[in-house]
Each structure stands twice: as C-alpha cells, then as structure tokens.
Design a protein around this motif. Structure first.
Motif, PDB file in Angstrom:
ATOM      1  N   LYS A 364       0.708  -1.290   0.110  1.00  0.00           N
ATOM      2  CA  LYS A 364       0.133  -0.281   0.021  1.00  0.00           C
ATOM      3  C   LYS A 364       0.942   1.279  -0.077  1.00  0.00           C
ATOM      4  N   VAL A 365       1.876   1.246   0.748  1.00  0.00           N
ATOM      5  CA  VAL A 365       2.870   2.339   0.825  1.00  0.00           C
ATOM      6  C   VAL A 365       3.446   2.750  -0.588  1.00  0.00           C
ATOM      7  N   ALA A 366       3.986   1.549  -1.070  1.00  0.00           N
ATOM      8  CA  ALA A 366       4.660   1.618  -2.409  1.00  0.00           C
ATOM      9  C   ALA A 366       3.694   2.018  -3.336  1.00  0.00           C
ATOM     10  N   GLU A 367       2.348   1.667  -3.449  1.00  0.00           N
ATOM     11  CA  GLU A 367       1.486   2.168  -4.440  1.00  0.00           C
ATOM     12  C   GLU A 367       0.986   3.558  -4.002  1.00  0.00           C
ATOM     13  N   ARG A 368       1.220   4.065  -2.938  1.00  0.00           N
ATOM     14  CA  ARG A 368       0.777   5.618  -2.786  1.00  0.00           C
ATOM     15  C   ARG A 368       2.018   6.553  -3.221  1.00  0.00           C
ATOM     16  N   LYS A 369       3.146   5.857  -2.814  1.00  0.00           N
ATOM     17  CA  LYS A 369       4.286   6.673  -3.246  1.00  0.00           C
ATOM     18  C   LYS A 369       4.330   6.726  -4.867  1.00  0.00           C
ATOM     19  N   MET A 370       4.249   5.684  -5.461  1.00  0.00           N
ATOM     20  CA  MET A 370       4.303   5.552  -6.850  1.00  0.00           C
ATOM     21  C   MET A 370       3.105   6.633  -7.549  1.00  0.00           C
ATOM     22  N   MET A 371       1.912   6.587  -7.168  1.00  0.00           N
ATOM     23  CA  MET A 371       1.055   7.245  -7.480  1.00  0.00           C
ATOM     24  C   MET A 371       1.285   8.769  -7.115  1.00  0.00           C
ATOM     25  N   ALA A 372       2.015   9.159  -6.112  1.00  0.00           N
ATOM     26  CA  ALA A 372       2.291  10.500  -5.710  1.00  0.00           C
ATOM     27  C   ALA A 372       3.435  10.816  -6.921  1.00  0.00           C
ATOM     28  N   ALA A 373       4.021   9.949  -7.035  1.00  0.00           N
ATOM     29  CA  ALA A 373       5.345  10.234  -8.283  1.00  0.00           C
ATOM     30  C   ALA A 373       4.841  10.711  -9.732  1.00  0.00           C
ATOM     31  N   PHE A 374       3.841   9.905 -10.063  1.00  0.00           N
ATOM     32  CA  PHE A 374       3.076  10.009 -11.457  1.00  0.00           C
ATOM     33  C   PHE A 374       2.226  10.936 -11.296  1.00  0.00           C
TER      34      PHE A 374
END
Length: 564
Positions: A364-374
């Motif tokens: 979940k944390v990885a997904e949120r970081k990735m979505m923030a980056a995109f």
C-alpha cells in the motif's frame, strides 16, 4: 460289641431332645478355624514384593536385546543382500525381535521403490507425451493405475515391505501428476501463443486487410481485437500482459517480411490493452523515414531492449508468484550475453519469496508513493531518474516487493503509460467541483453581481489552490491517498463557503479558529513551508487578515457592503 447302658441311652435322648428344642431360625456356627501356616504366608509375601523388580529386569533385558539388534541392523541387511535372502531361513533370523524385523522390511521396501521410481523416470523422460494426456488410454492416469503397487503378502514382514514400497511409489506418482499439470499448462501456453502469433500475422497482413476492407468488415486492429475477445472467451492459459508481450515480435516480423504495412499500424487505433511505450516507439519509427539509418537502428535497438526488460520483468514476477522462479534462468540472454540486472532482480525476488529478505515497505505504501510520483511527475519520490517501466521495476527491487504487491505496481505503470494519472482521478478532488456548483446555485443572486476580482479569487481557491496543497502534502510526506485529498478538498470547500458567507454578510465562526489564531497559524506556516508559491499565498492571506484585524479595532462603523 458291648451293649449300651441305660445311662448312655438317656444321654443320647437328652441330646436329641435338646436339638429338637433349638429354634430352627437360629444359625449355629460349627466352623473350626484351622491353624495358620505363617511360614508359607511369609514366602508368598516375599514373592509378591520381588515380582515388580523381576518384571523390570526382564523388560530392561528385552530392551537391551532390541537396542543391540537395531545397532547391528546394517550388517544384517548387508548379509541378507549378500546371500539373496537366505538369511531369512537361518536360525539367527528367528532370534530377531519385531522392531528390527520391521525396520529391515522397511529398508527393502524403500530400496524396491527406489529401483521402480528410477525405471519410471527413465521411461517418462522418453515418453513426455504421456504427461500431456491425463485421462486417455495412453495417458498418465492409466499409466499410474497400471503400475500402482498392490499389497498381497500375508506375513508381517512381507506386509511391511510391500506397504513401504507402495507408500513411496504413491508419493512419487503424486509428483508425476503435478508434473503433468505443469506440462499441460506449458503446452496450453505454447498453443495459445502460437494461435495468437498466427492470428496477428494473418489479420494485420496486407492481403487480409484488403480483403476485409472490400467485404466491409472490421479490419486491422479492430479485427485483431474481435478475434482476441472471442479467443479468450473460450479460455486461455495466458494473461493480457503476456499477449501484449507476444504482439511486439509479430509486428516486427511482419514489417520485416513485408506482410504488414506501416500504414496499418496506426497507434491511435490500437486498443488500450495492447499499448505500451515500446510499441509506440516502434510504430513511430516505422511511420517516419529516418534520415540517418544508424540513429534509426539505435532507436530500434533501444526499443527492443526496453521491450526485453519489460518482458523479463513480468516473467520473473509471474514465476515468483507461481513458485517456478529460478534465478539462474536469467544469468544471460539467448545470445549468451550476461544480464546481471535481471539475475540480481530474480535472485532478490527469490530471496524475498523464501523469507530470507524482508520487504522494506508495504504494498500500500509503495502504491501511494508511486501514484504521488506519477501525479506530480516527480520520479525522485520513488528514488528514480524517470518514471519508465524500468524505473518502476528498479523501485520494486530496491524495496524487496514481491507477489501481488509487485504485480499491482506493474499493472499501475502500464495503466499510467496509456492514461496518465490526474488530480481529478481522486474522488475527493472531483467531488469538490460538484459541491461548489451546488453552492453557486444556491447563491445565484450573489454570483450574478460578483465582481471579477472576487470571482478570480474564488476560482483560484477551487482549482489551483487545492492542487498546490496536494503538492505541498506530497513534497512533505512523499505519498498521497484519497483520504488526504478528501480532507484537503473539505478544507477548500469550507474556506470557499466562508468567503461567500463573508461577502454576503453572513459571517460564520471562522474556519480554523479566531482571527488571532488564524494570523498566528499563517505566521507559523511562513516559517515552515519551503515552497515559494505557498509562501506568496500565505503572505497575501496574512495581509488580508491583518487588514481585517486593523479595521475591527479602528473603525467599528465601517461599511458592511463587501464590494465597496
């Protein structure tokens, strides 16, 4: 014989008379207790006391005999093997206890099973087609039924030996069944890929395209998509991602062979599920004649290399999920060139899967970081230089992610390649616009005479301001989720409504506290924030509040008209 005297007879009569006088219900004890044999009782007592000791001695002796026979069991087994089983007829065999006998029986049962298993392995390695047929007369189930061991012995030794052989063979045949499942799955995948490859080559070919056009039927990408939907509707062993990977080499082969024209490869007409950056790059190259052939070839090689990275990354993650990953398969490519990055990725994923290495963050944390980056187009949020597929794969590896967590990130990057992430994709952001429209509808009279500078101020609050605050949150926390966006949107709406209420002279309790508290909060914000744009807005807001504070203290009779 002397005669009885009268006296004697009288005595007898008295005795008889006395007996007759006795009450018949009265019991007379006529038992005379014998003299006890005290010596015999002492012997019996002594034997009773020594019996447990004798029993324990016997049990200990029996245990020692069994332990000694178990220790020498290897020699007994060797002797039986040397004389072809003649030892079983020897007197020494009769002296063996039950436990070592059964151990010897299990030994020879396992040995017989090992010999049969070796025969089956050699046969099946030469007849792999049996694994691909499950239920036919020549299939694997018929083969197993034919060679399953039956227990027919009646003696304990034979029963144990045959039962041991059967148990080991049954375990091996279960492994064979699983091998058959794997072999059939691989065969189904090969058949599916072959069917897809043929369909792609045929449907996108110049000849088929012209024929379908002439018949007024869907052609090109549309025809391939129709075929694909019908094909997968009947069941397929491949995932959409695997079909996507298979498409690229078919396009390349068709163009090289001259069966597929560049004009038919209109990227905008490709269904979303087939799109990727590599295919777009490839089609762009085909659609434009490059002046420099070297640059053109380099671009193709780069696109091919990226496609191979994508293909191998998905294959490694898929193999890790289904338990078939072997890092050594990725030491080098088909040409024998070492591929250290892929090998490291596969090794790391295998270690994470086995628990040797732990994931550094949750999925979940990885997904949120990735979505923030995109969302902010900021690859630094995931520790990379860009937001390509390779960078996301590196992000997965650097955080030791595996399983569905890794699969989810791969799906997201492929989704964002086709349709980039936007602020409006978050429900909280999208809902704010609807709430403000309702407010404007309820305040038609106010908005109909709204001066342009106030309208601009409100519009900026409802658009750029919410995005700036989301970006501020991302820069501070390196992550984002819909809960945060919803809270920011709520704050924006409350501030928007407060401004409207102020301008329409319905001044509510200030959001965020009293005037003095809000001034203090803005001053604190100016000291902490690092964004220049945010500071400018904070200074502007602070100036407004300070002016309001000054007016409240110096001119209590000031006009209440908000537009003067």
């Amino acid at each position: 014989m002397a005669k009885k005297t009268v006296r004697s007879q009288a005595k007898i009569d008295n005795v008889v008379a006395q007996v007759n006088a006795i009450n018949p219900q009265t019991r007379v004890d006529t038992f005379v207790k014998p003299v006890q044999n005290t010596k015999g009782m002492q012997v019996a007592k002594a034997l009773k006391e020594t019996a447990p000791a004798l029993s324990q001695f016997a049990a200990t002796k029996e245990k020692n005999i069994i332990d000694e026979q178990v220790r020498t069991i290897a020699g007994i087994q060797a002797r039986i093997e040397a004389d072809g089983g003649g030892y079983l007829e020897h007197d020494s065999w009769d002296n063996l206890r039950t436990r070592p006998r059964m151990m010897i029986a299990e030994h020879f049962g396992n040995k017989a099973a090992d010999a049969k298993i070796l025969e089956h392995k050699n046969f099946l390695s030469r007849n792999k087609q049996k694994l691909l047929d499950r239920d036919g007369e020549e299939g694997i189930e018929a083969y197993i039924a034919e060679h399953t061991t039956q227990v027919t012995a009646t003696d304990d030794f034979g029963l144990t030996e045959q039962a041991t052989t059967k148990a080991k063979l049954d375990e091996y045949f279960n492994q064979v069944r699983n091998q058959g499942i794997t072999a059939r799955e691989e065969e189904n995948k090969r058949n599916s890929l072959d069917a897809f490859s043929y369909a792609a080559q045929d449907i996108l070919s110049i000849e088929t395209t012209e024929r379908l056009k002439a018949e007024g039927k869907p052609h090109g990408w549309e025809a391939l998509e129709n075929w694909y939907q019908g094909f997968i509707a009947n069941g397929t062993a491949l995932t959409p991602a695997e079909y996507k990977i298979a498409l690229y080499p078919e396009l390349l082969k068709g163009v090289k062979n001259g069966t597929i024209t560049r004009d038919s490869l209109d990227y905008d007409r490709i269904p979303d599920q087939w799109k990727s950056k590599e295919i777009k790059t490839f089609i762009d190259i085909l659609a434009t004649e490059a002046d420099d052939a070297i640059i053109k070839n380099e671009a193709k090689e780069t696109a091919l290399a990226k496609q191979r990275v994508r293909e191998n990354t998905i294959a490694i993650i898929t193999a890790s999920n289904d338990g078939t990953l072997n890092p050594n398969d990725y030491r080098e490519d088909a040409n024998g060139t070492p591929t250290p990055q892929l090998f490291d990725f596969a090794t790391n994923l295998a270690n994470v899967k086995s628990g040797v290495v732990k994931s550094l963050i949750t999925g979940k944390v990885a997904e949120r970081k990735m979505m923030a980056a995109f969302l902010t187009d900021n690859p630094e949020l995931i520790g990379q230089k860009d937001l390509s597929f390779e960078s996301v794969a590196a992000f997965i590896q650097s955080n030791n992610l595996q399983g569905q967590d890794a699969t989810r990130l791969v799906e997201l990057v492929e989704k964002f390649e086709v349709k980039p992430l936007k602020f409006s994709d978050y429900h909280g952001y999208e809902k704010l616009e609807g709430r403000i429209k309702i407010l404007q509808e309820n305040e038609k009279a106010f908005f109909s005479v709204l001066p342009s500078h106030i309208k601009t101020e409100l519009d900026e609050l409802a658009t750029t301001e919410i995005e700036d605050r989301i970006i501020d949150h991302i820069e501070e926390h390196k992550t984002i989720n819909n809960t945060v966006v919803r809270q920011i949107a709520n704050d924006i709406y409350n501030e928007y409504k407060e401004k409207v209420d102020n301008y329409t002279n319905r001044v509510p309790v200030s959001v965020g506290g009293t005037l003095e508290e809000r001034i203090a909060g803005l001053r604190q914000q100016l000291e902490g924030t690092g964004r220049t744009k945010s500071k400018q807005k904070a200074r502007k807001k602070l100036a407004e509040l300070l002016k309001e504070q000054a007016n409240n203290s110096t001119d209590p009779y000031a006009s209440t008209n908000p537009f003067q």
